[in-house]
Design a protein around this motif. Structure first.
Motif, short mmCIF file in Angstrom:
data_model
loop_
_atom_site.label_atom_id
_atom_site.label_comp_id
_atom_site.label_asym_id
_atom_site.label_seq_id
_atom_site.Cartn_x
_atom_site.Cartn_y
_atom_site.Cartn_z
N UNK A 4 0.87 -1.21 -0.04
CA UNK A 4 -0.06 0.00 -0.07
C UNK A 4 0.91 1.38 0.02
N UNK A 5 1.96 1.00 0.15
CA UNK A 5 3.07 2.35 0.38
C UNK A 5 3.14 3.30 -0.90
N UNK A 44 0.37 5.63 -0.40
CA UNK A 44 0.75 6.63 0.63
C UNK A 44 0.79 6.20 2.01
N UNK A 45 0.38 4.85 2.32
CA UNK A 45 0.38 4.38 3.56
C UNK A 45 1.50 4.25 4.03
N UNK A 46 2.03 4.22 5.65
CA UNK A 46 2.98 4.02 6.11
C UNK A 46 3.04 2.57 6.79
N UNK A 47 2.00 2.46 7.79
CA UNK A 47 1.90 1.05 8.48
C UNK A 47 0.35 1.11 8.55
N UNK A 48 -0.01 -0.20 8.70
CA UNK A 48 -1.36 -0.86 8.38
C UNK A 48 -1.53 -2.04 9.21
N UNK A 49 -2.59 -2.61 9.65
CA UNK A 49 -3.00 -3.98 9.88
C UNK A 49 -3.76 -4.87 8.95
N UNK A 50 -3.01 -5.35 8.10
CA UNK A 50 -3.69 -6.06 6.79
C UNK A 50 -4.62 -7.14 7.23
N UNK A 110 5.05 2.89 2.58
CA UNK A 110 5.85 3.93 1.91
C UNK A 110 7.22 4.03 2.27
N UNK A 111 8.30 4.27 1.46
CA UNK A 111 9.66 4.15 1.77
C UNK A 111 9.73 5.59 2.21
N UNK A 163 17.12 5.05 4.11
CA UNK A 163 15.95 4.72 3.70
C UNK A 163 15.02 3.48 4.20
N UNK A 164 14.09 4.01 4.90
CA UNK A 164 13.40 3.13 5.70
C UNK A 164 12.07 2.58 5.16
N UNK A 165 11.96 1.16 4.98
CA UNK A 165 10.91 0.45 4.39
C UNK A 165 9.95 0.04 5.51
N UNK A 166 8.68 0.61 5.84
CA UNK A 166 7.90 0.06 7.11
C UNK A 166 7.32 -1.25 6.55
#
Length: 430
Positions: free
Chosen positions: A351-352, A355-361, A375-376, A391-394
């Motif tokens: 979903x990044x 624009x999302x960063x974290x979620x509860x799929x 989103x990175x 460069x962080x990937x959540x």
């Protein structure tokens, strides 16, 4: 001889479909394989071909009607069987019921003739268990029945401006009749009269949306959801993607971070089989999947679909990237078939890019887990006791806590992160 073709069972739990477009009407001659009707199921939109050659004598259902598996779709007078049909009808003079013939065996059934309508689509099957690829026909800019198009042309109405009340916004003849073009009055200058705006708009649920709603509730009610969140530094992965993207593009393949995520997950699942399993409470057992079929959640126009990359652990990064591109394109064009979405053992949702960063799929039940990629972000990090730009990937992992404990969940996430931090290791696995 009259042949009644019923809406066939495609498997995968299919119970019903919605008529999107009729390609034939009463009196039309058809051959084996000709498209009869376009149906929308909970997974695909597909054209249903004719299993017989002959003359169409009845079409059951109108555009927008829901047809259940096993219910009549089309009646065909089979070519060269008129004499036999006359004999059968003479033998049946005690009743008004026509004879329905299936596989050469006559059976009595009540059949009512209904006018067929028309609109647009892609589906299915001439024999049991056979699934045909989706139609290669592209969709028009505005979906509409042929009757509506003819009426709009005759009345001088631009059909592109007519709101559709049919399935997926299709324009029907009623929409043309009820359409009122914005008018203007001349008083030295032109002023448009604002059209009346309704308080609400009603649109019927599509088969895909109904299935999404049902599956989401089924998953939440039947799995013990637990989510963990992590961040992985991917500067090296970013360099690799940047370096190889032009080389992939030269072969018409788009390289993205997702290809590496798919490979990392597939490799990690081999080391953590609990995440590649499902629970069978009815038979008091666990089912461990020995192949790694990774589902990719795709934000398609009509709703979320999850095509599957089969045996992802055996594919190279190039092959995975190519598969992702092809499946995403098919999803956007509504050309996915059931085979594209079968037997997934684990799912990834990215979903990044939106624009999302974290979620509860939500878990793709009955799978054990689903990994979400956010989103990175460029973020200050500490490296060698110095603050530098990272460069962080959540990542967000949801698991069925009945199947996977917290410790194993964390170890799996850690393994995925190690692969993404060192993408060369994934290239070596190629």
């Amino acid at each position: 001889m009259r042949f009644v073709f019923n809406f066939p069972d495609l498997g995968e739990g299919l119970e019903e479909g919605t008529i999107l477009e009729w390609f034939v009407s009463e009196g039309d001659n058809v051959k084996v394989g000709d498209s009869l009707v376009q149906m929308e199921t909970d997974k695909v939109v597909a054209d249903i071909p004719s299993p017989k050659s002959g003359t169409v004598i009845a079409c059951h259902g109108n555009v927008g009607d829901v047809i259940h598996v096993g219910s009549p779709l089309v009646e065909i007078e089979i070519e060269g069987s008129g004499e036999r049909a006359e004999n059968i009808e003479k033998e049946n003079t005690d009743t008004d019921k026509p004879i329905v013939v299936d596989a050469g065996l006559p059976v009595e059934a009540i059949v009512e003739s209904e006018d067929g309508a028309a609109v647009v689509g892609t589906m299915e099957l001439a024999g049991e268990g056979t699934v045909l690829a989706a139609s290669e026909e592209s969709f028009p800019k505005v979906l509409a029945t042929p009757v509506a198009r003819a009426m709009a042309k005759e009345m001088g109405i631009d059909i592109n401006h007519v709101p559709g009340s049919g399935p997926s916004g299709r324009v029907k003849k009623e929409d043309i009749l009820n359409f009122k073009s914005p008018s203007t009055e001349w008083s030295g200058k032109t002023s448009a009269i604002a059209p009346q705006i309704e308080d609400v708009t009603y649109k019927p649920l599509t088969q895909i949306r109904k299935t999404i709603a049902k599956n989401m509730l089924h998953s939440k009610h039947n799995a013990a959801h637990m989510s963990v969140f992590e961040e992985v530094e991917i500067s090296l992965l970013k360099e690799v993607v940047t370096k190889y993207k032009p080389k992939f593009a030269a072969k018409d393949v788009k390289l993205t971070y997702l290809a590496f995520v798919v490979k990392a997950v597939a490799q990690a699942l081999k080391q953590h089989p609990q995440l590649n399993s499902q629970i069978d409470t009815e038979n008091n057992r666990m089912i461990f999947r020995n192949r790694y079929h990774i589902g990719i959640a795709v934000d398609a126009p009509d709703g979320l679909v999850v095509p599957v990359i089969r045996d992802a652990d055996r594919l190279t990064i190039f092959e995975i990237a190519k598969a992702i591109g092809e499946l995403a394109q098919k999803a956007r064009e509504r050309k996915l078939v059931l085979e594209d979405m079968k037997e997934g053992s684990f799912t990834i949702t990215s979903f990044g890019s939106i624009g999302g960063i974290f979620a509860t799929p939500v878990i793709n039940f009955p799978q054990a887990g689903i990994l979400g990629i956010g989103r990175i972000l460029k973020t200050p990090i500490v490296k060698d006791d110095e603050i530098v730009v990272g460069n962080i990937m959540p990542v967000s992992l949801t698991v069925d806590h009945r199947i996977v404990d917290g410790g194993e969940t964390t170890r799996f996430v850690k393994r995925v992160m190690e692969y993404l931090s060192d993408p060369v290791s994934l290239l070596m696995d190629d």
